[in-house]
Motif scaffolding. Structure first.
Motif, PDB file in Angstrom:
ATOM      1  N   CYS A 238       0.872  -1.767  -0.348  1.00 47.67           N
ATOM      2  CA  CYS A 238       0.022   0.541   0.169  1.00 47.67           C
ATOM      3  C   CYS A 238       1.277   1.198   0.062  1.00 47.67           C
ATOM      4  O   CYS A 238       1.556   1.204   0.970  1.00 47.67           O
ATOM      5  CB  CYS A 238      -0.360   0.046   0.875  1.00 47.67           C
ATOM      6  SG  CYS A 238      -1.530   0.932   1.763  1.00 47.67           S
ATOM      7  N   SER A 240       0.219   4.202   1.172  1.00 47.63           N
ATOM      8  CA  SER A 240       0.035   4.492   2.308  1.00 47.63           C
ATOM      9  C   SER A 240       1.010   4.213   3.383  1.00 47.63           C
ATOM     10  O   SER A 240       1.500   4.930   4.628  1.00 47.63           O
ATOM     11  CB  SER A 240      -1.282   4.673   2.445  1.00 47.63           C
ATOM     12  OG  SER A 240      -1.059   5.703   3.826  1.00 47.63           O
ATOM     13  N   THR A 245      -1.373  -5.976  -0.139  1.00 46.76           N
ATOM     14  CA  THR A 245      -2.603  -5.300  -0.917  1.00 46.76           C
ATOM     15  C   THR A 245      -3.393  -6.618  -1.581  1.00 46.76           C
ATOM     16  O   THR A 245      -2.351  -7.463  -2.159  1.00 46.76           O
ATOM     17  CB  THR A 245      -2.978  -4.077  -1.393  1.00 46.76           C
ATOM     18  OG1 THR A 245      -2.381  -4.878  -3.017  1.00 46.76           O
ATOM     19  CG2 THR A 245      -2.363  -2.886  -0.598  1.00 46.76           C
ATOM     20  N   ASP A 271      -2.499   1.653  -4.947  1.00 43.26           N
ATOM     21  CA  ASP A 271      -3.859   2.519  -4.459  1.00 43.26           C
ATOM     22  C   ASP A 271      -4.108   2.148  -2.903  1.00 43.26           C
ATOM     23  O   ASP A 271      -4.094   0.576  -2.881  1.00 43.26           O
ATOM     24  CB  ASP A 271      -4.767   2.341  -5.103  1.00 43.26           C
ATOM     25  CG  ASP A 271      -5.856   3.565  -4.827  1.00 43.26           C
ATOM     26  OD1 ASP A 271      -6.079   3.880  -4.141  1.00 43.26           O
ATOM     27  OD2 ASP A 271      -6.172   4.190  -6.009  1.00 43.26           O
ATOM     28  N   PRO A 272      -4.249   3.112  -2.074  1.00 43.03           N
ATOM     29  CA  PRO A 272      -4.415   2.412  -0.571  1.00 43.03           C
ATOM     30  C   PRO A 272      -5.941   2.360  -0.772  1.00 43.03           C
ATOM     31  O   PRO A 272      -6.389   1.699  -0.386  1.00 43.03           O
ATOM     32  CB  PRO A 272      -4.551   4.297   0.591  1.00 43.03           C
ATOM     33  CG  PRO A 272      -3.480   4.701  -0.408  1.00 43.03           C
ATOM     34  CD  PRO A 272      -3.415   4.190  -1.774  1.00 43.03           C
ATOM     35  N   ALA A 273      -6.774   2.446  -1.817  1.00 43.09           N
ATOM     36  CA  ALA A 273      -8.589   2.184  -1.682  1.00 43.09           C
ATOM     37  C   ALA A 273      -8.041   0.602  -1.996  1.00 43.09           C
ATOM     38  O   ALA A 273      -9.776   0.044  -1.537  1.00 43.09           O
ATOM     39  CB  ALA A 273      -8.795   2.063  -3.271  1.00 43.09           C
ATOM     40  N   CYS A 274      -7.568  -0.406  -2.006  1.00 47.56           N
ATOM     41  CA  CYS A 274      -6.862  -1.507  -2.121  1.00 47.56           C
ATOM     42  C   CYS A 274      -6.761  -2.400  -0.804  1.00 47.56           C
ATOM     43  O   CYS A 274      -6.425  -3.204  -0.834  1.00 47.56           O
ATOM     44  CB  CYS A 274      -7.077  -2.085  -3.584  1.00 47.56           C
ATOM     45  SG  CYS A 274      -5.175  -1.872  -4.100  1.00 47.56           S
ATOM     46  N   CYS A 275      -6.225  -1.454  -0.156  1.00 47.13           N
ATOM     47  CA  CYS A 275      -5.771  -1.875   0.640  1.00 47.13           C
ATOM     48  C   CYS A 275      -6.024  -1.746   2.367  1.00 47.13           C
ATOM     49  O   CYS A 275      -7.926  -1.725   2.644  1.00 47.13           O
ATOM     50  CB  CYS A 275      -4.906  -0.357   1.773  1.00 47.13           C
ATOM     51  SG  CYS A 275      -4.009  -0.778   2.812  1.00 47.13           S
ATOM     52  N   CYS A 278      -5.975   0.143   4.908  1.00 46.33           N
ATOM     53  CA  CYS A 278      -6.755   1.554   4.867  1.00 46.33           C
ATOM     54  C   CYS A 278      -8.596   1.761   4.342  1.00 46.33           C
ATOM     55  O   CYS A 278      -9.049   3.135   4.897  1.00 46.33           O
ATOM     56  CB  CYS A 278      -5.920   2.265   2.975  1.00 46.33           C
ATOM     57  SG  CYS A 278      -3.963   2.402   4.065  1.00 46.33           S
ATOM     58  N   ASN A 279      -8.386   0.818   3.736  1.00 41.87           N
ATOM     59  CA  ASN A 279     -10.068   0.824   3.453  1.00 41.87           C
ATOM     60  C   ASN A 279      -9.974  -0.694   3.406  1.00 41.87           C
ATOM     61  O   ASN A 279     -11.125  -1.301   2.656  1.00 41.87           O
ATOM     62  CB  ASN A 279      -9.495   1.027   1.794  1.00 41.87           C
ATOM     63  CG  ASN A 279     -11.105   2.179   1.156  1.00 41.87           C
ATOM     64  OD1 ASN A 279     -11.718   1.234   1.628  1.00 41.87           O
ATOM     65  ND2 ASN A 279     -11.700   1.274  -0.309  1.00 41.87           N
TER      66      ASN A 279
END
Ligand SMILES: [Zn+2]
Ligand SMILES: [Zn+2]
Length: 280
Positions: A238, A240, A245, A271-275, A278-279
């Motif tokens: 990730c 971030s 991920t 992308d943190p969206a797939c972490c 974070c998500n």
């Protein structure tokens, strides 16, 4: 690592076993690699199973394609054999979207190497009942040009009565010959043999292009063909928080002949969206 020269395909015979006119579909992709393509009809591949059900398929599509590739080489004495097998069903929306998968297997009799290429996609053709010549006409005008048909007059019959009907006139002649009368329900079925099915032809051409690309990807260690991506590993960190991920970390190119492999990494961070941290 040996300094062995990669085998050249220039002038090498690549044999294809088919009675369904598949050679022109694969030749334009494979002939530029140097292969001398040879057709053999010495074995009726319908004995390995038919789409219309007279002979059940007992092998998986991959087994059937490999079997045909080996037979092609055996029957012709060619070093290389090519087998093709199509299968309908599956796909992303089974039952809703008609789907065709076309496999091509290339087989080297000297090394035993097998290279598998695949193309698949949606097809529009399907079985459709009709009761009048007008409704038959409507079905045919919406179908892909060049598609041939089969007729099943009795829905309890296991197999269609007529095959390879290429035009409305052919279908009408078959209907007349069968004693059909307007108002009586008949099922029009697509004839899925490659020479009668333009939608399959398109995917067979695509699979041949895919195969050509794989054969040209030579192993940097031994020179064998098909140094293509065979697997992938997830776990890209990730951006971030560096947690692993579900994004792809590496695609793995691997040689089936010597085992050499190369991990291809195109992205550094995910992308943190797939972490999952974070998500979540
Ligand atoms: Zn290798
Ligand atoms: Zn994160």
């Amino acid at each position: 690592l040996s300094a062995q020269q990669p085998p050249s395909f220039a002038g090498a015979t690549l044999a294809l076993l088919t009675r369904h006119q598949k050679l022109p579909l694969v030749a334009s992709a494979l002939a530029p690699l140097g292969f001398n393509l040879q057709l053999t009809e010495a074995f009726d591949t319908d004995q390995l199973g038919t789409f219309s059900g007279e002979i059940a398929r007992t092998q998986t599509p991959l087994q059937a394609a490999l079997h045909k590739a080996k037979l092609a080489a055996e029957l012709t004495g060619a070093r290389y054999g090519l087998g093709s097998e199509g299968s309908f069903g599956g796909g992303p929306l089974p039952g809703l979207l008609n789907w065709d998968q076309e496999l091509l297997v290339w087989f080297d009799t000297q090394t035993g190497q097998q290279v598998v290429a695949e193309a698949s996609g949606a097809v529009s053709i399907r079985a459709q009942p009709f009761t009048t010549l007008a409704s038959l006409h409507d079905i045919l005008t919406q179908a892909p040009s060049g598609q041939a048909w089969m007729l099943q007059l009795d829905t309890t019959a296991k197999q269609p009565m007529y095959k390879g009907l290429q035009s409305q006139a052919d279908i009408e002649a078959a209907l007349t010959g069968s004693g059909w009368q307007s108002g009586q329900s008949v099922t029009l079925l697509p004839d899925l043999r490659a020479m009668h099915c333009p939608e399959r032809q398109q995917y067979i051409r695509q699979a041949a292009m895919q195969l050509a690309a794989q054969l040209q990807q030579r192993c940097p260690a031994c020179g064998a063909a098909d140094f293509s991506v065979k697997s992938q590993q997830r776990g890209l960190p990730c951006a971030s928080c560096l947690t692993a991920t579900t994004a792809v970390l590496w695609r793995v190119q691997r040689c089936d002949c010597c085992g050499h492999q190369l991990n291809l990494r195109t992205e550094q961070l995910a992308d943190p969206a797939c972490c999952p941290q974070c998500n979540p």
